[in-house]
Design a protein around this motif. Structure first.
Motif, mmCIF file in Angstrom:
data_model
loop_
_atom_site.group_PDB
_atom_site.id
_atom_site.type_symbol
_atom_site.label_atom_id
_atom_site.label_comp_id
_atom_site.label_asym_id
_atom_site.label_seq_id
_atom_site.Cartn_x
_atom_site.Cartn_y
_atom_site.Cartn_z
ATOM 1 N N SER A 86 0.839 -1.193 0.000
ATOM 2 C CA SER A 86 0.000 0.000 0.000
ATOM 3 C C SER A 86 0.875 1.245 0.000
ATOM 4 O O SER A 86 1.878 1.308 0.705
ATOM 5 C CB SER A 86 -0.935 0.016 1.218
ATOM 6 N N PRO A 87 0.506 2.256 -0.809
ATOM 7 C CA PRO A 87 1.315 3.477 -0.848
ATOM 8 C C PRO A 87 1.141 4.283 0.430
ATOM 9 O O PRO A 87 0.058 4.355 0.988
ATOM 10 C CB PRO A 87 0.773 4.231 -2.052
ATOM 11 N N SER A 88 2.204 4.881 0.911
ATOM 12 C CA SER A 88 2.123 5.743 2.079
ATOM 13 C C SER A 88 2.558 7.145 1.694
ATOM 14 O O SER A 88 3.212 7.355 0.680
ATOM 15 C CB SER A 88 2.984 5.208 3.218
ATOM 16 N N VAL A 89 2.203 8.081 2.511
ATOM 17 C CA VAL A 89 2.513 9.475 2.217
ATOM 18 C C VAL A 89 3.992 9.764 2.457
ATOM 19 O O VAL A 89 4.596 10.558 1.765
ATOM 20 C CB VAL A 89 1.625 10.394 3.091
ATOM 21 N N ASN A 90 4.597 9.082 3.411
ATOM 22 C CA ASN A 90 5.969 9.395 3.812
ATOM 23 C C ASN A 90 7.009 8.585 3.048
ATOM 24 O O ASN A 90 7.693 7.751 3.598
ATOM 25 C CB ASN A 90 6.141 9.166 5.323
ATOM 26 N N GLY A 91 7.136 8.819 1.774
ATOM 27 C CA GLY A 91 8.255 8.297 1.015
ATOM 28 C C GLY A 91 8.229 6.832 0.671
ATOM 29 O O GLY A 91 9.236 6.159 0.775
ATOM 30 N N GLN A 92 7.110 6.321 0.232
ATOM 31 C CA GLN A 92 7.077 4.942 -0.269
ATOM 32 C C GLN A 92 7.845 4.926 -1.590
ATOM 33 O O GLN A 92 7.574 5.732 -2.478
ATOM 34 C CB GLN A 92 5.621 4.490 -0.468
ATOM 35 N N PRO A 93 8.822 4.058 -1.748
ATOM 36 C CA PRO A 93 9.622 4.053 -2.972
ATOM 37 C C PRO A 93 8.802 3.827 -4.236
ATOM 38 O O PRO A 93 9.131 4.341 -5.283
ATOM 39 C CB PRO A 93 10.611 2.908 -2.768
ATOM 40 N N GLY A 94 7.734 3.075 -4.163
ATOM 41 C CA GLY A 94 6.937 2.808 -5.356
ATOM 42 C C GLY A 94 6.280 4.054 -5.910
ATOM 43 O O GLY A 94 6.142 4.221 -7.109
ATOM 44 N N GLY A 95 5.859 4.969 -5.045
ATOM 45 C CA GLY A 95 5.215 6.194 -5.498
ATOM 46 C C GLY A 95 6.169 7.107 -6.239
ATOM 47 O O GLY A 95 5.846 7.662 -7.280
ATOM 48 N N ALA A 96 7.358 7.274 -5.706
ATOM 49 C CA ALA A 96 8.349 8.127 -6.367
ATOM 50 C C ALA A 96 8.824 7.492 -7.664
ATOM 51 O O ALA A 96 9.097 8.180 -8.638
ATOM 52 C CB ALA A 96 9.529 8.371 -5.433
ATOM 53 N N LYS A 97 8.917 6.178 -7.660
ATOM 54 C CA LYS A 97 9.368 5.473 -8.860
ATOM 55 C C LYS A 97 8.357 5.637 -9.994
ATOM 56 O O LYS A 97 8.728 5.888 -11.137
ATOM 57 C CB LYS A 97 9.563 4.001 -8.520
ATOM 58 N N SER A 98 7.073 5.519 -9.667
ATOM 59 C CA SER A 98 6.065 5.650 -10.715
ATOM 60 C C SER A 98 5.964 7.086 -11.202
ATOM 61 O O SER A 98 5.695 7.328 -12.379
ATOM 62 C CB SER A 98 4.705 5.163 -10.212
ATOM 63 N N ALA A 99 6.183 8.065 -10.325
ATOM 64 C CA ALA A 99 6.162 9.465 -10.750
ATOM 65 C C ALA A 99 7.323 9.755 -11.698
ATOM 66 O O ALA A 99 7.153 10.439 -12.703
ATOM 67 C CB ALA A 99 6.221 10.389 -9.542
#
Length: 61
Positions: free
Chosen positions: A6-19
């Motif tokens: 699950s994505p988290s607000v505090n720096g989940q690597p998957g979120g930054a990677k997809s951005a």
């Protein structure tokens, strides 16, 4: 509640990677369209419009 997937607000690597991947795709599409535009512009500058035959007077209504 917080699972590794699950994505988290505090720096989940998957979120930054997809951005970053999204911006990479945007940059690639922009670069491809710029190259395509430049190629079409260059090709159109080499075409002599006088080579296009005009319709004869008999073919006009």
């Amino acid at each position: 509640m917080d699972s590794p997937t699950s994505p988290s607000v505090n720096g989940q690597p998957g979120g930054a990677k997809s951005a970053r991947g999204l911006w990479l795709w945007v940059a690639l599409v922009f670069a491809f369209s710029a190259l395509l535009w430049a190629g079409m512009f260059t090709a159109s500058r080499h075409i002599d419009a006088r080579e296009v035959p005009l319709a004869s007077k008999g073919a006009r209504p």
